[in-house]
Design a protein around this motif. Structure first.
Motif, mmCIF file in Angstrom:
data_model
loop_
_atom_site.group_PDB
_atom_site.id
_atom_site.type_symbol
_atom_site.label_atom_id
_atom_site.label_comp_id
_atom_site.label_asym_id
_atom_site.label_seq_id
_atom_site.Cartn_x
_atom_site.Cartn_y
_atom_site.Cartn_z
ATOM 1 N N LEU A 52 0.810 -1.208 0.000
ATOM 2 C CA LEU A 52 0.000 0.000 0.000
ATOM 3 C C LEU A 52 0.851 1.269 0.000
ATOM 4 O O LEU A 52 0.569 2.216 -0.746
ATOM 5 C CB LEU A 52 -0.939 -0.011 1.214
ATOM 6 N N VAL A 53 1.887 1.312 0.825
ATOM 7 C CA VAL A 53 2.724 2.517 0.891
ATOM 8 C C VAL A 53 3.418 2.799 -0.445
ATOM 9 O O VAL A 53 3.380 3.938 -0.944
ATOM 10 C CB VAL A 53 3.732 2.393 2.047
ATOM 11 N N PRO A 54 4.073 1.811 -1.095
ATOM 12 C CA PRO A 54 4.651 2.101 -2.421
ATOM 13 C C PRO A 54 3.605 2.512 -3.448
ATOM 14 O O PRO A 54 3.886 3.338 -4.329
ATOM 15 C CB PRO A 54 5.320 0.781 -2.802
ATOM 16 N N MET A 55 2.400 1.939 -3.369
ATOM 17 C CA MET A 55 1.361 2.319 -4.320
ATOM 18 C C MET A 55 0.964 3.781 -4.133
ATOM 19 O O MET A 55 0.808 4.526 -5.121
ATOM 20 C CB MET A 55 0.147 1.411 -4.150
ATOM 21 N N LEU A 56 0.808 4.204 -2.888
ATOM 22 C CA LEU A 56 0.471 5.607 -2.642
ATOM 23 C C LEU A 56 1.598 6.536 -3.072
ATOM 24 O O LEU A 56 1.350 7.618 -3.610
ATOM 25 C CB LEU A 56 0.159 5.796 -1.154
ATOM 26 N N MET A 57 2.840 6.103 -2.856
ATOM 27 C CA MET A 57 3.975 6.909 -3.318
ATOM 28 C C MET A 57 4.009 6.994 -4.834
ATOM 29 O O MET A 57 4.317 8.050 -5.404
ATOM 30 C CB MET A 57 5.276 6.314 -2.782
ATOM 31 N N GLY A 58 3.684 5.888 -5.510
ATOM 32 C CA GLY A 58 3.643 5.921 -6.969
ATOM 33 C C GLY A 58 2.561 6.844 -7.489
ATOM 34 O O GLY A 58 2.754 7.548 -8.489
ATOM 35 N N ALA A 60 1.455 9.493 -5.931
ATOM 36 C CA ALA A 60 1.947 10.861 -5.704
ATOM 37 C C ALA A 60 3.005 11.249 -6.736
ATOM 38 O O ALA A 60 3.034 12.399 -7.215
ATOM 39 C CB ALA A 60 2.523 10.968 -4.289
ATOM 40 N N MET A 61 3.866 10.306 -7.105
ATOM 41 C CA MET A 61 4.903 10.592 -8.108
ATOM 42 C C MET A 61 4.313 10.871 -9.479
ATOM 43 O O MET A 61 4.913 11.587 -10.287
ATOM 44 C CB MET A 61 5.879 9.418 -8.180
ATOM 45 N N SER A 62 3.130 10.301 -9.766
ATOM 46 C CA SER A 62 2.536 10.510 -11.084
ATOM 47 C C SER A 62 2.074 11.939 -11.297
ATOM 48 O O SER A 62 1.838 12.349 -12.436
ATOM 49 C CB SER A 62 1.348 9.557 -11.271
ATOM 50 N N PHE A 63 1.940 12.717 -10.227
ATOM 51 C CA PHE A 63 1.538 14.122 -10.337
ATOM 52 C C PHE A 63 2.736 15.072 -10.258
ATOM 53 O O PHE A 63 2.538 16.276 -10.135
ATOM 54 C CB PHE A 63 0.537 14.469 -9.233
ATOM 55 N N LYS A 64 3.934 14.530 -10.335
ATOM 56 C CA LYS A 64 5.134 15.360 -10.255
ATOM 57 C C LYS A 64 5.977 15.219 -11.515
ATOM 58 O O LYS A 64 5.923 14.193 -12.208
ATOM 59 C CB LYS A 64 5.979 14.970 -9.034
ATOM 60 N N GLU A 65 6.739 16.235 -11.799
ATOM 61 C CA GLU A 65 7.666 16.205 -12.926
ATOM 62 C C GLU A 65 8.983 15.589 -12.447
ATOM 63 O O GLU A 65 10.006 16.256 -12.318
ATOM 64 C CB GLU A 65 7.875 17.615 -13.472
ATOM 65 N N LEU A 66 8.929 14.298 -12.211
ATOM 66 C CA LEU A 66 10.050 13.597 -11.596
ATOM 67 C C LEU A 66 10.947 13.021 -12.680
ATOM 68 O O LEU A 66 10.586 12.081 -13.387
ATOM 69 C CB LEU A 66 9.538 12.482 -10.675
ATOM 70 N N THR A 67 12.139 13.583 -12.807
ATOM 71 C CA THR A 67 13.130 13.119 -13.769
ATOM 72 C C THR A 67 14.416 12.783 -13.028
ATOM 73 O O THR A 67 14.445 12.735 -11.793
ATOM 74 C CB THR A 67 13.392 14.197 -14.839
ATOM 75 N N GLN A 68 15.494 12.529 -13.796
ATOM 76 C CA GLN A 68 16.758 12.151 -13.155
ATOM 77 C C GLN A 68 17.351 13.274 -12.312
ATOM 78 O O GLN A 68 18.221 13.028 -11.468
ATOM 79 C CB GLN A 68 17.783 11.710 -14.218
ATOM 80 N N ASN A 295 12.176 9.150 -16.808
ATOM 81 C CA ASN A 295 10.989 9.979 -16.625
ATOM 82 C C ASN A 295 10.037 9.207 -15.719
ATOM 83 O O ASN A 295 9.087 8.567 -16.174
ATOM 84 C CB ASN A 295 10.333 10.298 -17.977
ATOM 85 N N PHE A 296 10.304 9.279 -14.430
ATOM 86 C CA PHE A 296 9.540 8.490 -13.475
ATOM 87 C C PHE A 296 8.116 9.024 -13.296
ATOM 88 O O PHE A 296 7.227 8.270 -12.912
ATOM 89 C CB PHE A 296 10.256 8.465 -12.123
ATOM 90 N N GLY A 297 7.899 10.281 -13.555
ATOM 91 C CA GLY A 297 6.549 10.824 -13.451
ATOM 92 C C GLY A 297 5.623 10.215 -14.491
ATOM 93 O O GLY A 297 4.504 9.775 -14.171
ATOM 94 N N THR A 298 6.076 10.166 -15.741
ATOM 95 C CA THR A 298 5.260 9.562 -16.797
ATOM 96 C C THR A 298 5.100 8.065 -16.569
ATOM 97 O O THR A 298 4.014 7.506 -16.774
ATOM 98 C CB THR A 298 5.900 9.818 -18.166
ATOM 99 N N GLY A 299 6.161 7.399 -16.131
ATOM 100 C CA GLY A 299 6.055 5.973 -15.840
ATOM 101 C C GLY A 299 5.077 5.685 -14.712
ATOM 102 O O GLY A 299 4.310 4.710 -14.772
ATOM 103 N N SER A 300 5.073 6.539 -13.701
ATOM 104 C CA SER A 300 4.111 6.360 -12.609
ATOM 105 C C SER A 300 2.686 6.588 -13.085
ATOM 106 O O SER A 300 1.758 5.882 -12.663
ATOM 107 C CB SER A 300 4.450 7.315 -11.463
ATOM 108 N N ALA A 301 2.488 7.551 -13.961
ATOM 109 C CA ALA A 301 1.149 7.789 -14.509
ATOM 110 C C ALA A 301 0.679 6.583 -15.315
ATOM 111 O O ALA A 301 -0.494 6.179 -15.237
ATOM 112 C CB ALA A 301 1.159 9.043 -15.379
ATOM 113 N N LEU A 306 -2.738 1.702 -15.610
ATOM 114 C CA LEU A 306 -2.839 0.242 -15.664
ATOM 115 C C LEU A 306 -3.609 -0.295 -14.468
ATOM 116 O O LEU A 306 -4.447 -1.206 -14.608
ATOM 117 C CB LEU A 306 -1.440 -0.364 -15.706
ATOM 118 N N LEU A 307 -3.358 0.263 -13.293
ATOM 119 C CA LEU A 307 -4.087 -0.151 -12.097
ATOM 120 C C LEU A 307 -5.577 0.122 -12.241
ATOM 121 O O LEU A 307 -6.415 -0.738 -11.909
ATOM 122 C CB LEU A 307 -3.527 0.570 -10.876
#
Length: 330
Positions: A52-58, A60-68, A295-301, A306-307
């Motif tokens: 559950l915790v990693p899912m919630l973090m994922g 949250a990451m999908s709404f951020k511009e998270l790159t390298q 591009n972890f933000g797009t990957g999280s989205a 998929l979920l």
């Protein structure tokens, strides 16, 4: 006159209802009720931490511009809102087109894999219901793919599908003379069929085990009565076996669908980090979009989409199957 001594009757002692004595049974009853939940608490906490915790973090990451540039502290990544989702579902852009093609490939792969796993497992389970010499050996042999570790089994298949010194080409080309030259099984269009073969080989023993357990609940008297009425083997399977296995098959198909659609280990071990285009499953595609393009933000989205897709499909499937079960009961 002699007086007979009458022994005094001993009356059972009456327990006084004290306030403390009245509360004792209630306390013990509450403890018995709370004990199962206390025993489940460590597993629930571990499940919370692992899933559950990693899912919630994922999410949250999908709404951020998270790159390298924000790997060291992803909390400082700028807020992007729904931009990552817009990029993922923009099917006119390269990212959206690649995701849509991967999604369609995964749907086709899942449909074929689940169908073949169910068919082979059901056929083998029905065949092994009859008593004959060697039945126990075959049951054990059929469960070997399910018992083997996934990585060891897939690596073995990868060696077998090698072009130059693989067992598959040795049998097909060298021994049987099929094809002008050894085929490429791990690249090109053949990669899809290679992945399908490995997935079915790895998944059908679970269907076999599940259906075989469900067959134990069907009374043999039904088959004997059907045989006396002149029903052959195929009619018995159609009118007795399959209807009796409806509830088992409903759960089996759902589990196989979720496992196959989310399968990451098989394509990753078989092809490596970059799968061929014909075998680009969505789980591996999301991994490539996240860890190769950074591009972890797009990957999280993509993972959240998929979920949501799997939740919708599961809900619709359960709704339809529950309605079908109620109709059949009536």
């Amino acid at each position: 006159m002699t007086e007979t001594a009458v022994a005094p009757t001993t009356e059972p002692a009456v327990r006084k209802a004290t306030p403390g004595g009245a509360r004792a049974p209630r306390r013990s009853g509450r403890r018995r009720i709370a004990l199962p939940y206390l025993l489940l608490l460590p597993a629930l906490l571990l499940e919370l931490l692992v899933h559950l915790v990693p899912m919630l973090m994922g999410i949250a990451m999908s709404f951020k511009e998270l790159t390298q540039f924000y790997i060291r502290n992803w909390g400082e990544a700028p807020w992007s809102g729904l931009d990552n989702y817009t990029v993922a579902i923009d099917f006119d852009a390269p990212v959206g087109q690649a995701l849509l093609k991967s999604f369609l490939t995964t749907c086709l792969f899942t449909f074929l894999s689940v169908g073949l796993c169910w068919f082979l497992g059901t056929a083998a389970a029905i065949f092994l219901q009859e008593n004959f010499r060697g039945r126990g050996f075959l049951r054990t042999l059929f469960l070997v793919p399910y018992a083997l570790p996934v990585y060891a089994a897939v690596i073995t298949w990868a060696f077998m599908f090698q072009r130059d010194n693989g067992l598959i080409n040795h049998v097909l080309h060298d021994q049987l003379g099929i094809g002008d030259s050894p085929a490429f099984w791990l690249i090109g269009d053949n990669a899809f069929y290679t992945l399908l073969v490995v997935s079915v080989w790895k998944g059908w023993p679970f269907a076999f085990l599940t259906v075989m357990a469900g067959l134990q609940n069907i009374p043999r008297d039904m088959y004997e009565a059907a045989a006396l009425d002149g029903a052959g083997v195929w009619k018995q399977i159609r009118h007795i076996t399959l209807p009796s296995l409806r509830s088992v098959n409903q759960v089996l198909v759902l589990v196989l669908f979720l496992w196959t659609f989310n399968d990451f280990n098989t394509p990753f071990v078989l092809f490596g980090k970059a799968a061929p285009e014909s075998a680009d499953l969505i789980s591996l595609h999301i991994y490539q979009s996240s860890f190769q393009t950074w591009n972890f933000g797009t990957g999280s989205a993509m993972s959240v989409l998929l979920l949501l897709f799997l939740l919708v499909v599961t809900g619709v499937y359960l709704l339809l199957t529950s309605r079908g079960r109620k109709t059949s009961d009536v």
